[in-house]
Design a protein around this motif. Structure first.
Motif, PDB file in Angstrom:
ATOM      1  N   PHE A 221     -63.684  44.645 -10.827  1.00  0.00           N
ATOM      2  CA  PHE A 221     -64.995  44.086 -11.144  1.00  0.00           C
ATOM      3  C   PHE A 221     -65.802  43.815  -9.873  1.00  0.00           C
ATOM      4  O   PHE A 221     -67.005  44.070  -9.819  1.00  0.00           O
ATOM      5  CB  PHE A 221     -64.842  42.805 -11.966  1.00  0.00           C
ATOM      6  N   LEU A 222     -65.144  43.303  -8.844  1.00  0.00           N
ATOM      7  CA  LEU A 222     -65.829  43.041  -7.580  1.00  0.00           C
ATOM      8  C   LEU A 222     -66.298  44.335  -6.935  1.00  0.00           C
ATOM      9  O   LEU A 222     -67.393  44.405  -6.369  1.00  0.00           O
ATOM     10  CB  LEU A 222     -64.901  42.276  -6.625  1.00  0.00           C
ATOM     11  N   LEU A 223     -65.465  45.375  -7.025  1.00  0.00           N
ATOM     12  CA  LEU A 223     -65.827  46.671  -6.463  1.00  0.00           C
ATOM     13  C   LEU A 223     -67.030  47.253  -7.200  1.00  0.00           C
ATOM     14  O   LEU A 223     -67.937  47.825  -6.579  1.00  0.00           O
ATOM     15  CB  LEU A 223     -64.636  47.627  -6.537  1.00  0.00           C
ATOM     16  N   ALA A 224     -67.041  47.092  -8.525  1.00  0.00           N
ATOM     17  CA  ALA A 224     -68.180  47.580  -9.316  1.00  0.00           C
ATOM     18  C   ALA A 224     -69.470  46.901  -8.877  1.00  0.00           C
ATOM     19  O   ALA A 224     -70.514  47.545  -8.721  1.00  0.00           O
ATOM     20  CB  ALA A 224     -67.931  47.339 -10.803  1.00  0.00           C
ATOM     21  N   GLU A 225     -69.405  45.585  -8.656  1.00  0.00           N
ATOM     22  CA  GLU A 225     -70.593  44.849  -8.213  1.00  0.00           C
ATOM     23  C   GLU A 225     -71.082  45.361  -6.856  1.00  0.00           C
ATOM     24  O   GLU A 225     -72.283  45.527  -6.634  1.00  0.00           O
ATOM     25  CB  GLU A 225     -70.269  43.352  -8.113  1.00  0.00           C
ATOM     26  N   ARG A 226     -70.156  45.632  -5.937  1.00  0.00           N
ATOM     27  CA  ARG A 226     -70.541  46.126  -4.613  1.00  0.00           C
ATOM     28  C   ARG A 226     -71.167  47.511  -4.701  1.00  0.00           C
ATOM     29  O   ARG A 226     -72.129  47.824  -3.994  1.00  0.00           O
ATOM     30  CB  ARG A 226     -69.321  46.150  -3.677  1.00  0.00           C
ATOM     31  N   ILE A 227     -70.609  48.338  -5.571  1.00  0.00           N
ATOM     32  CA  ILE A 227     -71.148  49.690  -5.744  1.00  0.00           C
ATOM     33  C   ILE A 227     -72.566  49.633  -6.288  1.00  0.00           C
ATOM     34  O   ILE A 227     -73.463  50.348  -5.827  1.00  0.00           O
ATOM     35  CB  ILE A 227     -70.232  50.520  -6.670  1.00  0.00           C
ATOM     36  N   TRP A 228     -72.809  48.750  -7.266  1.00  0.00           N
ATOM     37  CA  TRP A 228     -74.149  48.636  -7.844  1.00  0.00           C
ATOM     38  C   TRP A 228     -75.155  48.065  -6.853  1.00  0.00           C
ATOM     39  O   TRP A 228     -76.346  48.325  -6.954  1.00  0.00           O
ATOM     40  CB  TRP A 228     -74.108  47.792  -9.112  1.00  0.00           C
ATOM     41  N   GLU A 229     -74.686  47.267  -5.903  1.00  0.00           N
ATOM     42  CA  GLU A 229     -75.595  46.770  -4.870  1.00  0.00           C
ATOM     43  C   GLU A 229     -76.112  47.924  -4.016  1.00  0.00           C
ATOM     44  O   GLU A 229     -77.271  47.947  -3.609  1.00  0.00           O
ATOM     45  CB  GLU A 229     -74.882  45.753  -3.974  1.00  0.00           C
ATOM     46  N   GLU A 230     -75.225  48.889  -3.762  1.00  0.00           N
ATOM     47  CA  GLU A 230     -75.597  50.047  -2.948  1.00  0.00           C
ATOM     48  C   GLU A 230     -76.301  51.112  -3.782  1.00  0.00           C
ATOM     49  O   GLU A 230     -77.270  51.727  -3.330  1.00  0.00           O
ATOM     50  CB  GLU A 230     -74.350  50.652  -2.304  1.00  0.00           C
ATOM     51  N   LEU A 231     -75.795  51.335  -4.994  1.00  0.00           N
ATOM     52  CA  LEU A 231     -76.316  52.393  -5.876  1.00  0.00           C
ATOM     53  C   LEU A 231     -76.543  51.817  -7.267  1.00  0.00           C
ATOM     54  O   LEU A 231     -75.738  52.030  -8.192  1.00  0.00           O
ATOM     55  CB  LEU A 231     -75.316  53.556  -5.942  1.00  0.00           C
ATOM     56  N   PRO A 232     -77.628  51.070  -7.480  1.00  0.00           N
ATOM     57  CA  PRO A 232     -77.848  50.380  -8.755  1.00  0.00           C
ATOM     58  C   PRO A 232     -77.999  51.297  -9.960  1.00  0.00           C
ATOM     59  O   PRO A 232     -77.817  50.862 -11.093  1.00  0.00           O
ATOM     60  CB  PRO A 232     -79.131  49.577  -8.500  1.00  0.00           C
TER      61      PRO A 232
ATOM     62  N   GLU B 158     -72.852  58.747  -3.458  1.00  0.00           N
ATOM     63  CA  GLU B 158     -74.265  59.071  -3.610  1.00  0.00           C
ATOM     64  C   GLU B 158     -74.469  60.433  -4.255  1.00  0.00           C
ATOM     65  O   GLU B 158     -75.533  60.695  -4.827  1.00  0.00           O
ATOM     66  CB  GLU B 158     -74.962  59.024  -2.250  1.00  0.00           C
ATOM     67  N   ARG B 159     -73.486  61.294  -4.160  1.00  0.00           N
ATOM     68  CA  ARG B 159     -73.609  62.638  -4.724  1.00  0.00           C
ATOM     69  C   ARG B 159     -73.121  62.718  -6.162  1.00  0.00           C
ATOM     70  O   ARG B 159     -73.237  63.758  -6.804  1.00  0.00           O
ATOM     71  CB  ARG B 159     -72.821  63.618  -3.859  1.00  0.00           C
ATOM     72  N   CYS B 160     -72.570  61.613  -6.662  1.00  0.00           N
ATOM     73  CA  CYS B 160     -71.971  61.621  -8.002  1.00  0.00           C
ATOM     74  C   CYS B 160     -72.994  61.266  -9.088  1.00  0.00           C
ATOM     75  O   CYS B 160     -73.849  60.406  -8.884  1.00  0.00           O
ATOM     76  CB  CYS B 160     -70.813  60.623  -8.077  1.00  0.00           C
ATOM     77  N   SER B 161     -72.884  61.936 -10.224  1.00  0.00           N
ATOM     78  CA  SER B 161     -73.706  61.612 -11.386  1.00  0.00           C
ATOM     79  C   SER B 161     -73.099  60.443 -12.164  1.00  0.00           C
ATOM     80  O   SER B 161     -73.827  59.618 -12.733  1.00  0.00           O
ATOM     81  CB  SER B 161     -73.824  62.828 -12.313  1.00  0.00           C
ATOM     82  N   TYR B 162     -71.764  60.395 -12.209  1.00  0.00           N
ATOM     83  CA  TYR B 162     -71.022  59.332 -12.874  1.00  0.00           C
ATOM     84  C   TYR B 162     -69.804  58.997 -12.030  1.00  0.00           C
ATOM     85  O   TYR B 162     -69.262  59.862 -11.339  1.00  0.00           O
ATOM     86  CB  TYR B 162     -70.553  59.771 -14.275  1.00  0.00           C
ATOM     87  N   LEU B 163     -69.363  57.737 -12.120  1.00  0.00           N
ATOM     88  CA  LEU B 163     -68.169  57.307 -11.402  1.00  0.00           C
ATOM     89  C   LEU B 163     -67.168  56.717 -12.386  1.00  0.00           C
ATOM     90  O   LEU B 163     -67.514  55.874 -13.215  1.00  0.00           O
ATOM     91  CB  LEU B 163     -68.512  56.248 -10.351  1.00  0.00           C
ATOM     92  N   VAL B 164     -65.913  57.166 -12.303  1.00  0.00           N
ATOM     93  CA  VAL B 164     -64.819  56.571 -13.069  1.00  0.00           C
ATOM     94  C   VAL B 164     -64.111  55.593 -12.144  1.00  0.00           C
ATOM     95  O   VAL B 164     -63.634  55.972 -11.065  1.00  0.00           O
ATOM     96  CB  VAL B 164     -63.834  57.648 -13.571  1.00  0.00           C
ATOM     97  N   LEU B 165     -64.038  54.323 -12.557  1.00  0.00           N
ATOM     98  CA  LEU B 165     -63.510  53.274 -11.692  1.00  0.00           C
ATOM     99  C   LEU B 165     -62.342  52.555 -12.346  1.00  0.00           C
ATOM    100  O   LEU B 165     -62.443  52.096 -13.487  1.00  0.00           O
ATOM    101  CB  LEU B 165     -64.610  52.254 -11.374  1.00  0.00           C
ATOM    102  N   GLY B 166     -61.227  52.460 -11.639  1.00  0.00           N
ATOM    103  CA  GLY B 166     -60.068  51.750 -12.163  1.00  0.00           C
ATOM    104  C   GLY B 166     -59.225  51.187 -11.033  1.00  0.00           C
ATOM    105  O   GLY B 166     -59.097  51.804  -9.976  1.00  0.00           O
ATOM    106  N   ARG B 167     -58.655  49.999 -11.258  1.00  0.00           N
ATOM    107  CA  ARG B 167     -57.822  49.353 -10.254  1.00  0.00           C
ATOM    108  C   ARG B 167     -56.635  48.673 -10.935  1.00  0.00           C
ATOM    109  O   ARG B 167     -56.718  48.232 -12.079  1.00  0.00           O
ATOM    110  CB  ARG B 167     -58.619  48.293  -9.473  1.00  0.00           C
ATOM    111  N   GLU B 168     -55.523  48.596 -10.212  1.00  0.00           N
ATOM    112  CA  GLU B 168     -54.357  47.894 -10.743  1.00  0.00           C
ATOM    113  C   GLU B 168     -54.662  46.407 -10.938  1.00  0.00           C
ATOM    114  O   GLU B 168     -54.164  45.782 -11.875  1.00  0.00           O
ATOM    115  CB  GLU B 168     -53.169  48.062  -9.794  1.00  0.00           C
ATOM    116  N   GLU B 169     -55.475  45.858 -10.059  1.00  0.00           N
ATOM    117  CA  GLU B 169     -55.878  44.468 -10.165  1.00  0.00           C
ATOM    118  C   GLU B 169     -57.282  44.396 -10.755  1.00  0.00           C
ATOM    119  O   GLU B 169     -58.242  44.897 -10.178  1.00  0.00           O
ATOM    120  CB  GLU B 169     -55.863  43.800  -8.781  1.00  0.00           C
ATOM    121  N   GLY B 170     -57.401  43.786 -11.953  1.00  0.00           N
ATOM    122  CA  GLY B 170     -58.671  43.779 -12.660  1.00  0.00           C
ATOM    123  C   GLY B 170     -59.808  43.133 -11.897  1.00  0.00           C
ATOM    124  O   GLY B 170     -60.925  43.656 -11.847  1.00  0.00           O
TER     125      GLY B 170
END
Length: 287
Positions: free
Chosen positions: A62-73, A46-58
């Motif tokens: 993508f699922l994590l990105a969707e969950r993050i946008w649900e909380e912080l669209p 919530e305190r971040c202006s931008y988030l860099v997101l990366g995972r070994e498993e693609g």
């Protein structure tokens, strides 16, 4: 205050990204905090202006990105893609920027350049005139604009919410359902579907079964085009102005939108549309 969060695995990747970003921001004359986050520290997002997101498993990324946008669209996400397949899949998602892991420094440089020079963020609200009132819409929420006689149909993502300035009357709730006193409840109608005309009639501002919301604004398409100039929109037809952010692919005479809609390009505009879209993709650093 500008603040960059990094949520990456393995840990070594996150540390490498942090070092590169700190150097790149220093070269641009900025010194924002670059924070290494973990699943246990998700509240710091919530305190971040931008988030860099990366995972070994693609798929996990993508699922994590969707969950993050649900909380912080409204949180802009910079996605780390491992291969070409992930790069093209990322085109259909609302990432702020996509970085190739095999060209990390080069693509992060482009991301920093966007952060420092982006004139109007995707989350910035743009105002339209709707029955004498101002309707505020995030640029990221706009799919395309379609002229209809003297009005313009504003086709928005289903997740968008009607935004009106304080004091402008009652507003619509989540999903576009109108409370009384709202301009969208004034008896108007709007079409779902695309410009080909295959659309049912539904009350203005409601979610269509095509998974989007439609609003009517009392401005001409030319006025809207001037307002959106330089913000990633392209005129594909005299009655259609499309947000290139949501274009999934471009074929010979039509474009495929991320929501599955197919919009046809005027044969007189095909070359210009392709030229603008190619430049847009290059500028975003996807190619």
């Amino acid at each position: 205050m500008l603040r960059i969060g990094i949520l990456c695995s393995p840990k070594e990747l996150g540390e490498e990204i942090a070092q590169i970003l700190e150097l790149l921001f220093a070269q641009s004359g900025l010194d924002p905090p670059v924070l290494l986050l973990s699943e246990e520290k998700r509240q710091e997002l919530e305190r971040c202006s931008y988030l860099v997101l990366g995972r070994e498993e693609g798929e996990e990324a993508f699922l994590l990105a969707e969950r993050i946008w649900e909380e912080l669209p409204d949180l802009p996400v910079i996605f780390i893609a491992r291969d070409v397949k992930e790069i093209f899949r990322a085109l259909g998602m609302p990432f702020f920027h996509t970085v190739r892991s095999f060209a990390l420094e080069e693509d992060l440089r482009a991301a920093v350049r966007k952060i420092t020079h982006f004139k109007v963020p995707l989350t910035e609200k743009i105002d339209f005139v709707c029955n004498g009132k101002k309707l505020l819409v995030r640029r990221r929420d706009i799919l395309y604009l379609e002229s209809d006689h003297h009005d313009v149909r504003l086709h928005l993502t289903a997740s968008s919410r009607r935004r009106e300035p304080p004091g402008s009357g009652e507003v619509c709730g989540s999903g576009g359902e109108c409370r009384k006193g709202n301009a969208a409840g004034s008896g108007g109608e709007c079409r779902k579907g695309n410009a080909a005309g295959n659309g049912d009639i539904l009350p203005e501002g409601e979610i269509s079964c095509g998974g989007k919301r439609v609003e009517t604004v009392t401005e001409t398409l030319t006025q809207c085009e001037e307002k959106l100039k330089g913000l990633g929109f392209v005129r594909i037809h005299r009655s259609l102005l499309v947000n290139m952010y949501h274009i999934e692919s471009m074929e010979k005479d039509f474009i495929e939108m991320a929501n599955g809609e197919r919009l046809y390009i005027s044969r007189y505009r095909i070359q210009e549309v392709r030229f603008q879209f190619d430049n847009y993709i290059r500028r975003l650093g996807f190619m």
